[in-house]
Design a protein around this motif. Structure first.
Motif, PDB file in Angstrom:
ATOM      1  N   ASN A 147     -95.457  -3.233  97.753  1.00 50.73           N
ATOM      2  CA  ASN A 147     -95.943  -2.999  99.224  1.00 50.73           C
ATOM      3  C   ASN A 147     -97.535  -2.846  98.757  1.00 50.73           C
ATOM      4  N   LEU A 183     -96.928  -3.225 103.991  1.00 47.29           N
ATOM      5  CA  LEU A 183     -95.841  -2.453 104.365  1.00 47.29           C
ATOM      6  C   LEU A 183     -96.279  -0.969 104.628  1.00 47.29           C
ATOM      7  N   CYS A 242     -92.060  -6.931 106.570  1.00 49.07           N
ATOM      8  CA  CYS A 242     -92.039  -7.058 105.229  1.00 49.07           C
ATOM      9  C   CYS A 242     -90.890  -7.543 104.654  1.00 49.07           C
TER      10      CYS A 242
END
Ligand code: NAP
Length: 255
Positions: free
Chosen positions: A39, A65, A76
């Protein structure tokens, strides 16, 4: 890599992998043959992690994210599935530490720790559970707990309580999803000298010595120690392991 080879490869999403434990886990999974999504809360910090994943010949995917936001969590997962086609492993590593006496913690500080460490881990896991059950595929979830979930420590109550919640979440989801072949486990590291932790105690010799005195192995945990346990839990060797919080603590909790 042919299309067939791509669909055969295992795929993982590791949250909070810009540096520290998450980066080490992302790299070890790439070494073990996973394509890895990480992320992107802080794109600059992620560059290093992405190049380490690619160095193992794995696909690396950066995905926006923020685990505090449900729309972000759902976007995501959609992004990862659109790119990888499936997800075999979720590693809930994103977390924040709050070092503050219980008497002084504000409602906002408490909520932020719970939102990221506990609520974020739950709703990421929910997305993963829904994906695996809908596609009738086995898979695995690994969340990062802490020894603070197990032993009492002064001035880290919100953090320790959030991590204890992760360990109980691990048992609950493991039982609820066992019939779908989904394994749910957690890793509880002891103090690990990641960049963020070094910044919080690295220059304080008294604090270092106080922490070290309690560790039978007389060294702090490393990112590699934690990544080794993640590698095991993500592997077929752990096929009969679920609902567990495995300690990587140099014997700290064995006293
Ligand atoms: P770290 O270096 O502080 O990294 C935490 C990661 O989480 C960072 O990549 C951070 O992103 C990400 N993150 C923070 N808030 C987020 C959010 N709202 N949404 C998405 N990502 C977010 O941590 P660490 O020391 O490697 O620890 C990793 C995990 O292990 C944490 O869950 C921690 O509680 C746990 N743990 C650590 C230790 C230790 O001693 N280090 C011991 C036991 C357990 P940014 O880079 O963008 O900030």
């Amino acid at each position: 890599m042919s299309n067939n080879e791509q669909t055969q490869r295992r795929t993982a999403l590791v949250t909070g992998a810009s540096y520290g434990i998450g980066a080490a886990i992302a790299e070890v999974l790439a070494r073990d043959g996973y394509d890895v999504a990480v992320n992107e809360l802080n794109p600059e910090a992620l560059v290093n992690t992405l190049s380490k994943i690619k160095a193992h010949g794995a696909r690396a995917l950066a995905v926006p994210l923020d685990v505090r936001s449900q729309p972000s969590i759902e976007a995501c997962m959609q992004h990862v599935l659109a790119n990888f086609g499936k997800l075999d492993l979720l590693v809930n590593n994103a977390g924040v530490l709050l070092r503050k006496p219980a008497l002084d913690i504000t409602r906002e500080e408490w909520q932020n720790v719970i939102d990221i460490n506990l609520t974020g881990t739950f709703f990421m896991s929910q997305q993963m559970g829904r994906h695996l059950i809908a596609t009738k595929r086995k898979g695995s979830i690994i969340s990062i707990s802490s020894t603070h979930a197990i032993v009492g420590v002064a001035a880290v109550s919100a953090y320790g309580i959030s991590k204890a919640g992760i360990s109980q979440m691990t048992r609950m989801l493991a039982i609820e999803w066992a019939s779908h072949g989904i394994r749910v486990n957690a890793i509880a590291p002891g103090t690990t000298e990641t960049p963020s932790r070094k910044a919080s105690f690295g220059n304080d010799p008294v604090r270092r010595q106080h922490l070290m005195e309690r560790i039978p192995f007389k060294r702090f945990c490393t990112e590699v120690d934690v990544a080794g346990m993640a590698s095991y839990l993500a592997s077929p060797a752990a096929d009969y392991v679920t609902g567990q919080t495995l300690l990587v603590d140099g014997g700290l909790t064995a006293y």
